[in-house]
Design a protein around this motif. Sequence first.
Motif, PDB file in Angstrom:
ATOM      1  N   GLU A 107       0.840  -1.218   0.000  1.00  0.00           N
ATOM      2  CA  GLU A 107       0.000   0.000   0.000  1.00  0.00           C
ATOM      3  C   GLU A 107       0.864   1.253   0.000  1.00  0.00           C
ATOM      4  OE1 GLU A 107      -3.150   0.227  -0.421  1.00  0.00           O
ATOM      5  OE2 GLU A 107      -3.843  -1.811  -0.048  1.00  0.00           O
ATOM      6  N   VAL A 111       1.010   4.223  -2.732  1.00  0.00           N
ATOM      7  CA  VAL A 111       0.789   5.638  -2.417  1.00  0.00           C
ATOM      8  C   VAL A 111       1.847   6.491  -3.114  1.00  0.00           C
ATOM      9  CG1 VAL A 111       0.945   7.366  -0.566  1.00  0.00           C
ATOM     10  CG2 VAL A 111      -0.423   5.311  -0.228  1.00  0.00           C
ATOM     11  N   ASN A 114       1.011   6.521  -6.795  1.00  0.00           N
ATOM     12  CA  ASN A 114      -0.193   7.317  -7.081  1.00  0.00           C
ATOM     13  C   ASN A 114       0.111   8.810  -7.032  1.00  0.00           C
ATOM     14  OD1 ASN A 114      -2.466   5.068  -5.301  1.00  0.00           O
ATOM     15  ND2 ASN A 114      -1.757   5.049  -7.410  1.00  0.00           N
ATOM     16  N   THR A 115       0.831   9.220  -5.969  1.00  0.00           N
ATOM     17  CA  THR A 115       1.096  10.654  -5.821  1.00  0.00           C
ATOM     18  C   THR A 115       2.049  11.147  -6.898  1.00  0.00           C
ATOM     19  OG1 THR A 115       2.783  10.095  -4.172  1.00  0.00           O
ATOM     20  CG2 THR A 115       0.635  10.779  -3.332  1.00  0.00           C
ATOM     21  N   THR A 161      -5.239   7.669  -2.273  1.00  0.00           N
ATOM     22  CA  THR A 161      -4.111   7.573  -1.333  1.00  0.00           C
ATOM     23  C   THR A 161      -4.597   7.700   0.107  1.00  0.00           C
ATOM     24  OG1 THR A 161      -3.671   9.927  -1.622  1.00  0.00           O
ATOM     25  CG2 THR A 161      -2.380   8.407  -2.952  1.00  0.00           C
ATOM     26  N   ARG A 164      -5.715   4.315   1.160  1.00  0.00           N
ATOM     27  CA  ARG A 164      -4.569   3.416   1.353  1.00  0.00           C
ATOM     28  C   ARG A 164      -3.871   3.746   2.681  1.00  0.00           C
ATOM     29  NH1 ARG A 164      -3.594   0.560  -3.265  1.00  0.00           N
ATOM     30  NH2 ARG A 164      -3.964   1.545  -5.273  1.00  0.00           N
TER      31      ARG A 164
END
Lengths: 241, 128
Positions: A107, A111, A114-115, A161, A164
């Motif tokens: 996870e 994150v 994703n960011t 995020t 997560r």
Amino acid sequence: MAPSDTVARAFGSLDDDEPTPVPMPRDLADAISEISRKDPKDLQLADALRVAEMSLRSVRAVFASLDELVYAESIMLAAYLNHARVGLKDFGPGKLQTTDLPAASVELNEVVKNTESAANAIMGSAEAILAADPETQADYPGFVQAQVLQIFEACSFQDITGQRIRKIAETIDSLSRHVESIARAVGFDPNLATEDAAPESDKEKWRRENLVHGPQTTETAIVQNDVDSLFDQNDIDSLFD
Amino acid sequence: MSVDKNMPVLVVDDYKTMVRIIRNLLKQLGFENVDEAADGSSALDKMRTRPYGLVISDWNMEPMTGYELLKEVRADEKLKSTPFIMVTAEAKTENVIAAKKAGVNNYIVKPFNADTLKGKLESVLGTF
């Protein structure tokens, strides 16, 4: 009383150089005195057997008391280990190691991805808008609108995020509770500093000495105005006195 | 004295996203000659091969932090006058003070905006 105390009281400390003297039974001492007063020519086999039997009886008595001590200590140890076993079982080390912690690690990596992806998308749109020339860009308003919509879409990363990170926080909370529980089950106070902790690796030591703590929480962080005030001070050195 | 916006600027940060943000902001302010390094060590190597008019550096990097880079720069006879701005999420007073004692010219706390960056650049380089 800790299990080791009962043994120590029975035999004295194992660290002692001089063993704790055990008094000789009176009847054995009398028998030995009687024999020592006899003429060696008058000594009989029965005399030796009598002393041997008395010695054996006294040794048996010592071992009998020792047996009781060992038994009591074993009972205490068994209870202690059972308590720890129950604590470990509740801890669920298998699930933690094979499922929960790897999932949290995955996870966290997601994150980061994703960011980074969102930031790149947002900056890409912003750069495209800045680079576009209203004089030459076909349907400039439509172009800008499309880029702005992409920025809004990219901002949805915060929802993903956030979820997560909440999952990771729950795993950490659970882990923390279980660690405290098992620590108390084996008689360890997690609030006390331990001298038995694994030594710090060279990398950990470098990080502790050189890396600072990164972003602070909004409640504790100093802001730019505070930094500017510090820089405006002429006598920084006095702050170190 | 006017500021030479063509001077080479070195941005040092291990996060490519942050490097891109700073590069874009600098571009908006007219500074387009921007180079980058991912940590203090590679930044120092670059500084020893070409001169830079300004260094903008993060703090937390491995194997050499921005703070260590600052100290190396100030200890180097050829580099010691290079303007140096720390841009970092670190917001503890003692670290700000340590950076100033080590000779940093200014200190920006992340997250920051374009106006803050402009203000700090002007405080170090002069008004533009």
